[in-house]
Design a protein around this motif. Structure first.
Motif, mmCIF file in Angstrom:
data_model
loop_
_atom_site.group_PDB
_atom_site.id
_atom_site.type_symbol
_atom_site.label_atom_id
_atom_site.label_comp_id
_atom_site.label_asym_id
_atom_site.label_seq_id
_atom_site.Cartn_x
_atom_site.Cartn_y
_atom_site.Cartn_z
ATOM 1 N N UNK A 120 -28.101 -4.730 -34.460
ATOM 2 C CA UNK A 120 -29.169 -5.394 -33.720
ATOM 3 C C UNK A 120 -29.481 -4.606 -32.463
ATOM 4 N N UNK A 121 -29.501 -5.278 -31.323
ATOM 5 C CA UNK A 121 -29.847 -4.612 -30.067
ATOM 6 C C UNK A 121 -28.681 -3.844 -29.461
ATOM 7 N N UNK A 122 -27.466 -4.149 -29.859
ATOM 8 C CA UNK A 122 -26.286 -3.587 -29.195
ATOM 9 C C UNK A 122 -25.680 -2.437 -29.995
ATOM 10 N N UNK A 123 -25.215 -1.393 -29.308
ATOM 11 C CA UNK A 123 -24.504 -0.321 -30.010
ATOM 12 C C UNK A 123 -23.191 -0.832 -30.585
ATOM 13 N N UNK A 124 -22.848 -0.328 -31.752
ATOM 14 C CA UNK A 124 -21.613 -0.729 -32.427
ATOM 15 C C UNK A 124 -20.736 0.503 -32.605
ATOM 16 N N UNK A 125 -19.580 0.503 -31.977
ATOM 17 C CA UNK A 125 -18.706 1.660 -32.064
ATOM 18 C C UNK A 125 -19.162 2.784 -31.154
ATOM 19 N N UNK A 126 -18.570 3.958 -31.353
ATOM 20 C CA UNK A 126 -18.859 5.119 -30.519
ATOM 21 C C UNK A 126 -19.762 6.102 -31.252
ATOM 22 N N UNK A 127 -20.509 6.913 -30.498
ATOM 23 C CA UNK A 127 -21.320 7.953 -31.139
ATOM 24 C C UNK A 127 -20.427 8.946 -31.890
ATOM 25 N N UNK A 128 -20.978 9.516 -32.950
ATOM 26 C CA UNK A 128 -20.240 10.451 -33.800
ATOM 27 C C UNK A 128 -21.075 11.715 -33.981
ATOM 28 N N UNK A 129 -20.470 12.873 -33.768
ATOM 29 C CA UNK A 129 -21.147 14.148 -34.016
ATOM 30 C C UNK A 129 -20.951 14.536 -35.477
ATOM 31 N N UNK A 130 -22.015 15.083 -36.078
ATOM 32 C CA UNK A 130 -21.981 15.399 -37.499
ATOM 33 C C UNK A 130 -22.625 16.750 -37.783
ATOM 34 N N UNK A 131 -22.057 17.453 -38.745
ATOM 35 C CA UNK A 131 -22.700 18.626 -39.328
ATOM 36 C C UNK A 131 -23.326 18.161 -40.641
ATOM 37 N N UNK A 132 -24.626 17.933 -40.627
ATOM 38 C CA UNK A 132 -25.299 17.245 -41.735
ATOM 39 C C UNK A 132 -25.226 18.030 -43.030
ATOM 40 N N UNK A 133 -25.287 19.351 -42.952
ATOM 41 C CA UNK A 133 -25.407 20.143 -44.174
ATOM 42 C C UNK A 133 -24.086 20.778 -44.598
ATOM 43 N N UNK A 134 -22.971 20.296 -44.049
ATOM 44 C CA UNK A 134 -21.663 20.718 -44.529
ATOM 45 C C UNK A 134 -21.272 19.869 -45.745
ATOM 46 N N UNK A 135 -20.008 19.808 -46.045
ATOM 47 C CA UNK A 135 -19.525 19.087 -47.216
ATOM 48 C C UNK A 135 -19.974 17.622 -47.204
ATOM 49 N N UNK A 136 -20.679 17.215 -48.245
ATOM 50 C CA UNK A 136 -21.253 15.869 -48.291
ATOM 51 C C UNK A 136 -20.173 14.793 -48.309
ATOM 52 N N UNK A 137 -19.070 15.048 -49.024
ATOM 53 C CA UNK A 137 -18.014 14.044 -49.098
ATOM 54 C C UNK A 137 -17.373 13.818 -47.730
ATOM 55 N N UNK A 138 -17.150 14.905 -46.990
ATOM 56 C CA UNK A 138 -16.578 14.779 -45.655
ATOM 57 C C UNK A 138 -17.525 14.035 -44.728
ATOM 58 N N UNK A 139 -18.815 14.337 -44.860
ATOM 59 C CA UNK A 139 -19.813 13.653 -44.042
ATOM 60 C C UNK A 139 -19.861 12.172 -44.373
ATOM 61 N N UNK A 140 -19.810 11.860 -45.651
ATOM 62 C CA UNK A 140 -19.852 10.461 -46.070
ATOM 63 C C UNK A 140 -18.614 9.715 -45.566
ATOM 64 N N UNK A 141 -17.474 10.397 -45.532
ATOM 65 C CA UNK A 141 -16.254 9.766 -45.025
ATOM 66 C C UNK A 141 -16.384 9.437 -43.543
ATOM 67 N N UNK A 142 -17.041 10.303 -42.772
ATOM 68 C CA UNK A 142 -17.209 10.056 -41.337
ATOM 69 C C UNK A 142 -18.210 8.927 -41.086
ATOM 70 N N UNK A 143 -19.017 8.623 -42.084
ATOM 71 C CA UNK A 143 -20.004 7.552 -41.954
ATOM 72 C C UNK A 143 -19.611 6.320 -42.765
#
Length: 244
Positions: free
Chosen positions: A135-158
């Motif tokens: 909703x209006x409030x942030x949930x959790x902390x911001x996360x830095x991502x390398x979008x075009x690296x390994x998709x499985x690793x990216x999906x795990x971080x999300x």
């Protein structure tokens, strides 16, 4: 507050010094100068010139608004300190607005849906930095991502992001594909837009801050939003001896 507040907003969280004046619901004066350093010396003269351009004075302000990051460590500290000082001297609120909130716009303060907001990252090894909103409030902390690296690793971080959550901001299409691939989420909306689409950082910050003020929710005094701890290490040299 139900009337249109007068808000002076500024941001030095990146390699720029940006300011905007919101008066009567409109951005009546705005300036942005690209600079890698020198924001501390340039900020206050820029703010004074902006008020002069609009024929306004400091005493007419209802609030000052400041971008709290994420971004450059030193730049964020410069503008946050300036906002706190101005608020104290003028007796008005200082309203902190993150770049995530600025990208969502004033409507994000009234949104009840979850949303993933993505900003372009300038850090080596990261394409974007994302923040989940409930909703209006942030949930959790911001996360830095390398979008075009390994998709499985990216999906795990999300993994904390539920299926079907809309994505807005930088690389929204790529993030949407990674998030919802094989999750049977159906067609999920996404919107790839940037701060320039919002009229620039200072104008976007001013509009969100004005809405917070109208809602009677200016929030706590501004504090920097850092993604990582400061890179600078404490000096190994002994402190100087102060003579009596």
């Amino acid at each position: 507050m139900t009337s249109e507040p007068t808000v002076l907003a500024f941001d030095t969280s990146a390699a720029h010094c940006a300011a905007a004046l919101l008066l009567g619901g409109q951005i009546v004066a705005e300036n942005r100068e690209e600079m890698g350093r020198g924001q501390a010396e340039r900020l206050m003269p820029m703010l004074g010139a902006l008020l002069d351009e609009a024929g306004a004075v400091w005493e007419e302000l209802d609030a000052v608004a400041v971008g709290i990051g994420p971004g450059n460590f030193t730049g964020i500290r410069i503008s946050v300190a300036a906002a706190r000082g101005l608020a104290l001297s003028l007796g008005i609120p200082a309203i902190g607005v993150s770049e995530f909130e600025a990208l969502r716009g004033p409507g994000g303060l009234h949104d009840s849906r979850p949303e993933l907001v993505s900003l372009r990252s300038s850090r080596r090894g990261a394409d974007v930095v994302v923040q989940m909103f409930d909703g209006a409030a942030p949930a959790g902390k911001p996360v830095e991502l390398a979008v075009y690296d390994d998709a499985e690793a990216l999906r795990a971080r999300l993994a904390h992001v539920p299926a079907g959550v809309p994505v807005v901001g930088a690389e929204a299409g790529a993030l949407n594909t990674v998030l919802n691939e094989d999750r049977d989420a159906g067609d999920v909306p996404f919107a790839a837009y940037c701060m320039a689409c919002m009229g620039g950082p200072a104008a976007a910050i001013a509009r969100v801050a004005a809405e917070k003020l109208r809602m009677g929710q200016p929030g706590p005094r501004p504090a920097p939003l850092y993604i990582r701890p400061a890179d600078a290490a404490p000096s190994k040299e002994p402190p100087p001896v102060i003579l009596p």
